[in-house]
Design a protein around this motif. Structure first.
Motif, PDB file in Angstrom:
ATOM      1  N   ASN A  75      -8.372  22.106 -54.747  1.00 39.11           N
ATOM      2  CA  ASN A  75      -7.706  22.965 -55.769  1.00 39.11           C
ATOM      3  C   ASN A  75      -8.794  24.148 -55.791  1.00 39.11           C
ATOM      4  O   ASN A  75      -9.794  24.192 -55.769  1.00 39.11           O
ATOM      5  CB  ASN A  75      -7.419  22.446 -56.960  1.00 39.11           C
ATOM      6  CG  ASN A  75      -6.474  21.457 -56.987  1.00 39.11           C
ATOM      7  OD1 ASN A  75      -5.223  21.667 -56.651  1.00 39.11           O
ATOM      8  ND2 ASN A  75      -6.741  20.333 -57.451  1.00 39.11           N
ATOM      9  N   ARG A  78      -2.192  24.981 -57.948  1.00 36.07           N
ATOM     10  CA  ARG A  78      -1.904  23.641 -57.658  1.00 36.07           C
ATOM     11  C   ARG A  78      -1.477  23.442 -56.159  1.00 36.07           C
ATOM     12  O   ARG A  78      -1.748  22.407 -55.762  1.00 36.07           O
ATOM     13  CB  ARG A  78      -0.619  23.326 -58.524  1.00 36.07           C
ATOM     14  CG  ARG A  78      -0.104  22.043 -58.709  1.00 36.07           C
ATOM     15  CD  ARG A  78       1.315  21.895 -59.236  1.00 36.07           C
ATOM     16  NE  ARG A  78       2.204  22.419 -58.555  1.00 36.07           N
ATOM     17  CZ  ARG A  78       3.780  22.390 -59.095  1.00 36.07           C
ATOM     18  NH1 ARG A  78       3.754  21.788 -59.896  1.00 36.07           N
ATOM     19  NH2 ARG A  78       4.604  22.931 -58.255  1.00 36.07           N
ATOM     20  N   ASP A  79      -0.927  24.291 -55.530  1.00 35.78           N
ATOM     21  CA  ASP A  79      -0.400  24.135 -54.248  1.00 35.78           C
ATOM     22  C   ASP A  79      -0.957  25.285 -53.318  1.00 35.78           C
ATOM     23  O   ASP A  79      -0.994  26.557 -53.864  1.00 35.78           O
ATOM     24  CB  ASP A  79       1.267  24.336 -54.366  1.00 35.78           C
ATOM     25  CG  ASP A  79       1.792  23.119 -55.141  1.00 35.78           C
ATOM     26  OD1 ASP A  79       1.204  22.237 -55.346  1.00 35.78           O
ATOM     27  OD2 ASP A  79       3.085  23.612 -55.797  1.00 35.78           O
ATOM     28  N   ASN A  80      -1.301  24.868 -52.095  1.00 38.08           N
ATOM     29  CA  ASN A  80      -1.655  25.841 -51.259  1.00 38.08           C
ATOM     30  C   ASN A  80      -1.234  25.552 -49.716  1.00 38.08           C
ATOM     31  O   ASN A  80      -1.344  24.569 -49.279  1.00 38.08           O
ATOM     32  CB  ASN A  80      -3.240  25.941 -51.223  1.00 38.08           C
ATOM     33  CG  ASN A  80      -3.799  26.684 -50.102  1.00 38.08           C
ATOM     34  OD1 ASN A  80      -4.858  26.339 -49.694  1.00 38.08           O
ATOM     35  ND2 ASN A  80      -3.102  27.810 -49.901  1.00 38.08           N
ATOM     36  N   ALA A  81      -0.506  26.515 -48.957  1.00 35.37           N
ATOM     37  CA  ALA A  81      -0.024  26.252 -47.768  1.00 35.37           C
ATOM     38  C   ALA A  81      -0.106  27.309 -46.696  1.00 35.37           C
ATOM     39  O   ALA A  81      -0.001  28.548 -47.389  1.00 35.37           O
ATOM     40  CB  ALA A  81       1.489  25.786 -47.663  1.00 35.37           C
ATOM     41  N   PHE A 118      -1.225  22.063 -45.298  1.00 35.72           N
ATOM     42  CA  PHE A 118      -1.071  22.062 -46.924  1.00 35.72           C
ATOM     43  C   PHE A 118      -2.005  21.259 -47.473  1.00 35.72           C
ATOM     44  O   PHE A 118      -2.428  20.144 -47.162  1.00 35.72           O
ATOM     45  CB  PHE A 118       0.508  21.784 -47.321  1.00 35.72           C
ATOM     46  CG  PHE A 118       0.847  20.596 -46.773  1.00 35.72           C
ATOM     47  CD1 PHE A 118       0.659  19.298 -47.670  1.00 35.72           C
ATOM     48  CD2 PHE A 118       1.292  20.212 -45.442  1.00 35.72           C
ATOM     49  CE1 PHE A 118       0.963  18.137 -47.295  1.00 35.72           C
ATOM     50  CE2 PHE A 118       1.764  18.998 -45.211  1.00 35.72           C
ATOM     51  CZ  PHE A 118       1.564  17.898 -46.058  1.00 35.72           C
ATOM     52  N   TYR A 150      -1.693  19.989 -51.979  1.00 36.77           N
ATOM     53  CA  TYR A 150      -0.924  20.301 -53.117  1.00 36.77           C
ATOM     54  C   TYR A 150      -1.108  19.116 -53.999  1.00 36.77           C
ATOM     55  O   TYR A 150      -1.440  17.973 -53.580  1.00 36.77           O
ATOM     56  CB  TYR A 150       0.409  20.851 -52.905  1.00 36.77           C
ATOM     57  CG  TYR A 150       1.276  19.844 -52.326  1.00 36.77           C
ATOM     58  CD1 TYR A 150       2.136  19.280 -53.065  1.00 36.77           C
ATOM     59  CD2 TYR A 150       1.432  19.724 -50.853  1.00 36.77           C
ATOM     60  CE1 TYR A 150       2.966  18.315 -52.162  1.00 36.77           C
ATOM     61  CE2 TYR A 150       2.310  19.180 -50.176  1.00 36.77           C
ATOM     62  CZ  TYR A 150       2.995  18.283 -50.912  1.00 36.77           C
ATOM     63  OH  TYR A 150       4.009  17.297 -50.538  1.00 36.77           O
ATOM     64  N   THR A 186       1.046  18.161 -56.475  1.00 40.59           N
ATOM     65  CA  THR A 186       2.390  17.869 -56.923  1.00 40.59           C
ATOM     66  C   THR A 186       2.579  16.252 -56.365  1.00 40.59           C
ATOM     67  O   THR A 186       2.074  15.818 -55.490  1.00 40.59           O
ATOM     68  CB  THR A 186       3.529  18.438 -56.195  1.00 40.59           C
ATOM     69  OG1 THR A 186       3.322  19.597 -56.598  1.00 40.59           O
ATOM     70  CG2 THR A 186       4.783  18.162 -56.945  1.00 40.59           C
ATOM     71  N   GLN A 227      -2.188  16.120 -48.817  1.00 44.65           N
ATOM     72  CA  GLN A 227      -2.449  17.094 -47.791  1.00 44.65           C
ATOM     73  C   GLN A 227      -2.174  16.665 -46.404  1.00 44.65           C
ATOM     74  O   GLN A 227      -2.237  15.500 -46.205  1.00 44.65           O
ATOM     75  CB  GLN A 227      -4.005  17.686 -48.049  1.00 44.65           C
ATOM     76  CG  GLN A 227      -4.857  16.489 -47.793  1.00 44.65           C
ATOM     77  CD  GLN A 227      -6.269  16.797 -48.247  1.00 44.65           C
ATOM     78  OE1 GLN A 227      -6.738  17.769 -48.740  1.00 44.65           O
ATOM     79  NE2 GLN A 227      -7.394  16.235 -47.570  1.00 44.65           N
ATOM     80  N   ASN A 274       7.754  25.283 -49.122  1.00 46.10           N
ATOM     81  CA  ASN A 274       6.367  25.337 -49.678  1.00 46.10           C
ATOM     82  C   ASN A 274       6.198  24.103 -50.514  1.00 46.10           C
ATOM     83  O   ASN A 274       6.962  23.478 -51.205  1.00 46.10           O
ATOM     84  CB  ASN A 274       6.214  26.628 -50.714  1.00 46.10           C
ATOM     85  CG  ASN A 274       6.133  27.654 -49.592  1.00 46.10           C
ATOM     86  OD1 ASN A 274       5.548  27.858 -48.679  1.00 46.10           O
ATOM     87  ND2 ASN A 274       6.634  28.975 -50.258  1.00 46.10           N
ATOM     88  N   PRO A 275       4.777  23.614 -50.480  1.00 47.79           N
ATOM     89  CA  PRO A 275       4.474  22.437 -51.387  1.00 47.79           C
ATOM     90  C   PRO A 275       5.006  22.531 -52.553  1.00 47.79           C
ATOM     91  O   PRO A 275       5.111  23.553 -53.155  1.00 47.79           O
ATOM     92  CB  PRO A 275       3.232  22.518 -51.385  1.00 47.79           C
ATOM     93  CG  PRO A 275       2.560  23.205 -50.160  1.00 47.79           C
ATOM     94  CD  PRO A 275       3.755  24.444 -50.015  1.00 47.79           C
ATOM     95  N   GLY A 276       5.349  21.265 -53.229  1.00 49.16           N
ATOM     96  CA  GLY A 276       5.762  21.174 -54.643  1.00 49.16           C
ATOM     97  C   GLY A 276       7.270  21.013 -54.852  1.00 49.16           C
ATOM     98  O   GLY A 276       7.974  20.864 -56.033  1.00 49.16           O
TER      99      GLY A 276
END
Length: 401
Positions: free
Chosen positions: A80, A93-96, A134, A136, A138, A143, A184-186
């Motif tokens: 994170n 929280r989320d990254n892609a 990705f 994340y 969630t 990942q 997207n992630p989440g």
């Protein structure tokens, strides 16, 4: 002021190129062949945080500048990103990062069967590849990488008849293709990937002119058989999903009239019957969603506008314009649980112009009608709604050099 904030940020870089070769227009057989290529990279970041000092929201746009923040070496050991914003911590929280490559080739031709009858045909092939990396948090955190590929051949066939200078009738069939992709992630609905949308559409219509051009009347009826109809839905965040089979049919009418030299009236009406024939390919999976209305498609739309033009001396023109638009009750969920009522708004504008400049005053949403334009339900939690724009008043100016 707010205690908590959620931020979704996107940054996209891309390149696109299309090449066409066309025949001369002054011959019975006219054609175009070509191809297109596009590559895009989208970096997505979703985060939230708390503001013990309650300084996140000062009434202005308080989103951070994210240049460079999505680089993988900026992530900490937990996967994170920690950002210090105005003495407050934003938890990412989320990254892609998603790479998309789109490729297509096409051919189009039209042939004059006679002076009044024209035949058209076209064929197109599209191919899309998606690759995503990705990280994340969630659902316990995960990942990795994933990829998807979509392609389709799309034929088109049409015929048009120019009965005279004022009447044109036509009939078309075409296959449409909308590529699928990766949410997207989440996005917690399964699967996390959405499929392509393929539609077979049929349309019959006419375009007519009457009374030396003072009245224009156009109309069409249409029918679409759609597989994988795409729409946006809310799970833990907004994502795309598919309806296995949808049936859409309806008609459109539009008119433009000039009863005097200075007065122009426009009207349009569209009716759409859009149903989810089968929500999923498995008849035992959520059959309660079959035969519901498709989300985000109003059953009808109506618009009306009237413009008055007046000469003020040799060089000045005054235009007054008033418009009205209305749409029917619209559902925003596949289960048709909850809806947004009929929407109707008035707008007005007055413009003064010469050959070199234009000054306009406008009022949008004249009667300041307030209603939601989008909402989502999250289980037992109260609905979350996005309101429409309130009445806005302004002045604009243009100068032509």
């Amino acid at each position: 002021m707010v205690d908590d904030i959620q931020i979704a940020l996107n940054e996209t870089d891309g390149f696109s190129q299309e090449i066409r070769i066309a025949s001369p227009d002054d011959q019975a057989l006219r054609w175009i062949i070509g191809g297109a290529y596009r590559n895009r990279t989208n970096a997505y970041l979703f985060g939230g945080g708390s503001s013990p000092n309650k300084i996140f929201d000062d009434g202005f746009d308080s989103r951070p500048d994210i240049n460079g923040l999505l680089a993988q070496d900026r992530l900490n050991s937990t996967g994170n990103l920690q950002l210090d914003i105005e003495q407050d911590i934003l938890f990412v929280r989320d990254n892609a990062v998603t790479d998309s490559t789109d490729f297509g080739v096409f051919a189009f031709g039209s042939y004059d069967l006679s002076d009044s009858l024209e035949l058209t045909a076209a064929l197109r092939y599209d191919e899309t590849k998606r690759e995503q990396t990705f990280i994340y948090a969630t659902a316990g955190g995960s990942q990795g990488t994933r990829e998807a590929k979509f392609s389709e051949v799309q034929p088109k066939l049409g015929v048009s008849w120019q009965a005279n200078d004022d009447i044109l009738a036509y009939a078309n069939y075409s296959r449409g293709f909308r590529t699928g992709g990766l949410n997207n992630p989440g996005y917690t609905l399964s699967p996390n990937q959405y499929d392509e949308e393929i539609s077979d559409s049929f349309e019959i219509g006419s375009k007519t002119t009457w009374y030396d051009g003072r009245l224009i009347v156009n109309g069409a009826v249409f029918m679409l058989d759609v597989e994988g109809y795409q729409f946006s839905e809310f799970a833990s965040t907004i994502g795309n999903t598919n309806i296995a089979e949808a049936d859409i049919k309806g008609f459109e009418l539009e008119m433009q009239a000039r009863p005097t030299e200075n007065l122009t009236i426009n009207m349009g009406y569209g009716y759409t019957d859009a149903k989810q024939v089968r929500f999923t390919a498995d008849p035992l999976d959520r059959p309660n969603l079959d035969n519901k209305l498709i989300p985000f498609v109003p059953p009808y739309t109506f618009n009306f506008g009237i413009a008055h033009d007046k000469k003020l001396g040799r060089d000045l023109d005054l235009r007054t314009f008033v418009s009205y638009r209305r749409s029917g009750r619209t559902y925003h969920r596949a289960d048709n649980d909850g809806s947004i009522n009929t929407q109707e708004y008035w707008d007005a504008r007055v413009s003064l112009s010469s050959e070199r400049w234009t000054v306009s005053a406008f009022v949008d949403n004249v009667f300041d009608v307030r209603s939601p334009v989008h909402f989502f339900l999250t289980g037992t939690v109260n609905p979350k709604a996005t309101p429409n724009q309130p009445r806005s008043v302004g002045v604009s100016a243009k100068y032509f050099f």
